[in-house]
Design a protein around this motif. Structure first.
Motif, PDB file in Angstrom:
ATOM      1  N   UNK A   1       0.833  -1.201   0.000  1.00  0.00           N
ATOM      2  CA  UNK A   1       0.000   0.000   0.000  1.00  0.00           C
ATOM      3  C   UNK A   1       0.871   1.256   0.000  1.00  0.00           C
ATOM      4  N   UNK A   2       1.952   1.237   0.770  1.00  0.00           N
ATOM      5  CA  UNK A   2       2.851   2.391   0.815  1.00  0.00           C
ATOM      6  C   UNK A   2       3.518   2.613  -0.538  1.00  0.00           C
ATOM      7  N   UNK A   3       3.867   1.522  -1.218  1.00  0.00           N
ATOM      8  CA  UNK A   3       4.470   1.638  -2.545  1.00  0.00           C
ATOM      9  C   UNK A   3       3.488   2.270  -3.523  1.00  0.00           C
ATOM     10  N   UNK A  50      17.474   9.911 -13.437  1.00  0.00           N
ATOM     11  CA  UNK A  50      16.567   9.049 -12.679  1.00  0.00           C
ATOM     12  C   UNK A  50      15.418   8.603 -13.584  1.00  0.00           C
ATOM     13  N   UNK A  51      15.085   7.334 -13.492  1.00  0.00           N
ATOM     14  CA  UNK A  51      14.024   6.766 -14.328  1.00  0.00           C
ATOM     15  C   UNK A  51      12.755   6.610 -13.500  1.00  0.00           C
ATOM     16  N   UNK A  52      11.644   7.115 -14.021  1.00  0.00           N
ATOM     17  CA  UNK A  52      10.352   6.956 -13.370  1.00  0.00           C
ATOM     18  C   UNK A  52       9.309   6.560 -14.394  1.00  0.00           C
ATOM     19  N   UNK A  89       1.695   7.042  -6.569  1.00  0.00           N
ATOM     20  CA  UNK A  89       0.694   8.091  -6.779  1.00  0.00           C
ATOM     21  C   UNK A  89       1.296   9.470  -6.534  1.00  0.00           C
ATOM     22  N   UNK A  90       2.193   9.575  -5.540  1.00  0.00           N
ATOM     23  CA  UNK A  90       2.853  10.852  -5.288  1.00  0.00           C
ATOM     24  C   UNK A  90       3.734  11.242  -6.475  1.00  0.00           C
ATOM     25  N   UNK A  91       4.450  10.277  -7.054  1.00  0.00           N
ATOM     26  CA  UNK A  91       5.273  10.576  -8.231  1.00  0.00           C
ATOM     27  C   UNK A  91       4.415  11.144  -9.351  1.00  0.00           C
ATOM     28  N   UNK A  97      -0.074  20.772  -6.363  1.00  0.00           N
ATOM     29  CA  UNK A  97       0.089  21.333  -7.698  1.00  0.00           C
ATOM     30  C   UNK A  97       1.445  20.900  -8.250  1.00  0.00           C
ATOM     31  N   UNK A  98       1.415  20.038  -9.270  1.00  0.00           N
ATOM     32  CA  UNK A  98       2.633  19.442  -9.793  1.00  0.00           C
ATOM     33  C   UNK A  98       3.373  20.321 -10.784  1.00  0.00           C
TER      34      UNK A  98
END
Length: 254
Positions: free
Chosen positions: A41-43, A241-243, A48-50, A66-67
């Motif tokens: 769940x934390x992952x 960094x890869x996302x 979702x935050x990313x 606001x992203x």
């Protein structure tokens, strides 16, 4: 231009519910099993935050932060427009993606949380409670409630640069354009010294840059080095960094 802006914190919530009957199955390992479910769940909340840091907008949902993308969505914005570099001015179709160069520092960008909250995910063990399944029937389960209230602050919009209009349908054809656009992005950062500069790309662009590091000459800005026994991709000596949160379905930026 200088302007004042009130930043917002988003609200992330999740509840992991483990059927009480599984305690008999897992026995002494039940606590470890619950912890594993909590981690999943934390992952999901982190992923979702990313996505939120990249794309969410308080304009469409006040519960969100606001992203970056809503602030760097046009080359003509009074604040931020100069920090949007179009890789391909003639890009077409909804198969675009972006590369981001972000400086993390107190005078640039950083994450926040409300004074009454905490700087991370708060997990509360609710114990054995009655929960409902998809059919509306109740059953006993061990429940953990997870909550997080993160926010994003951009102190100086000149410390971020977006390379947009990377047409994933023609990466090979416009390869040099990507390299040149990323170089231009670096020089748009007001003060690259101090703080932590990082590139953020998805796997499609990271793969392309890795291939470019092999095909390019001695002055190629994309380089793969070894760090703790693993390959590390850098561009202009800045870690890449890869996302998976950066989409390949972005619209063309004008």
């Amino acid at each position: 231009e200088n302007s004042q802006y009130d930043e917002a914190c988003g609200m992330l919530e999740s509840a992991s519910q483990v059927d009480a009957r599984l305690r008999r199955i897992h026995g002494a390992n039940f606590a470890a099993y619950r912890a594993q479910q909590d981690q999943l769940h934390k992952l999901a909340m982190l992923q979702e935050l990313e996505t939120g840091v990249l794309y969410h907008s308080t304009g469409t949902d006040p519960r969100r932060l606001n992203g970056f993308t809503p602030r760097y969505d046009s080359t003509t914005r009074p604040s931020g427009g100069s920090q949007v570099i179009r890789c391909d001015a003639a890009a077409s179709g909804a198969d675009q993606t972006s590369a981001w160069l972000i400086k993390w520092a107190e005078d640039a960008c950083y994450m926040i949380y409300p004074p009454s909250s905490m700087g991370g995910i708060k997990s509360e063990d609710m114990g054995l409670v009655d929960v409902r399944d998809a059919s509306g029937l109740t059953y006993p389960a061990f429940k953990t409630y997870h909550s997080w209230e993160p926010g994003l602050v951009i102190e100086d919009y000149r410390q971020v640069c977006r390379v947009c209009n990377i047409d994933t349908g023609s990466l090979a054809a416009n390869g040099s354009n990507i390299i040149e656009a990323m170089i231009r992005a670096y020089h748009q950062i007001q003060n690259p010294n101090g703080g932590r500069l990082r590139w953020y790309v998805n796997r499609t662009v990271a793969t392309f840059l890795h291939l470019q590091s092999r095909a390019g000459g001695i002055n190629n800005p994309a380089v793969v080095t070894q760090y703790e026994g693993r390959p590390m991709l850098t561009f202009l000596e800045i870690p890449v960094r890869v996302t998976d949160s950066i989409l390949t379905t972005e619209a063309v930026v004008s």
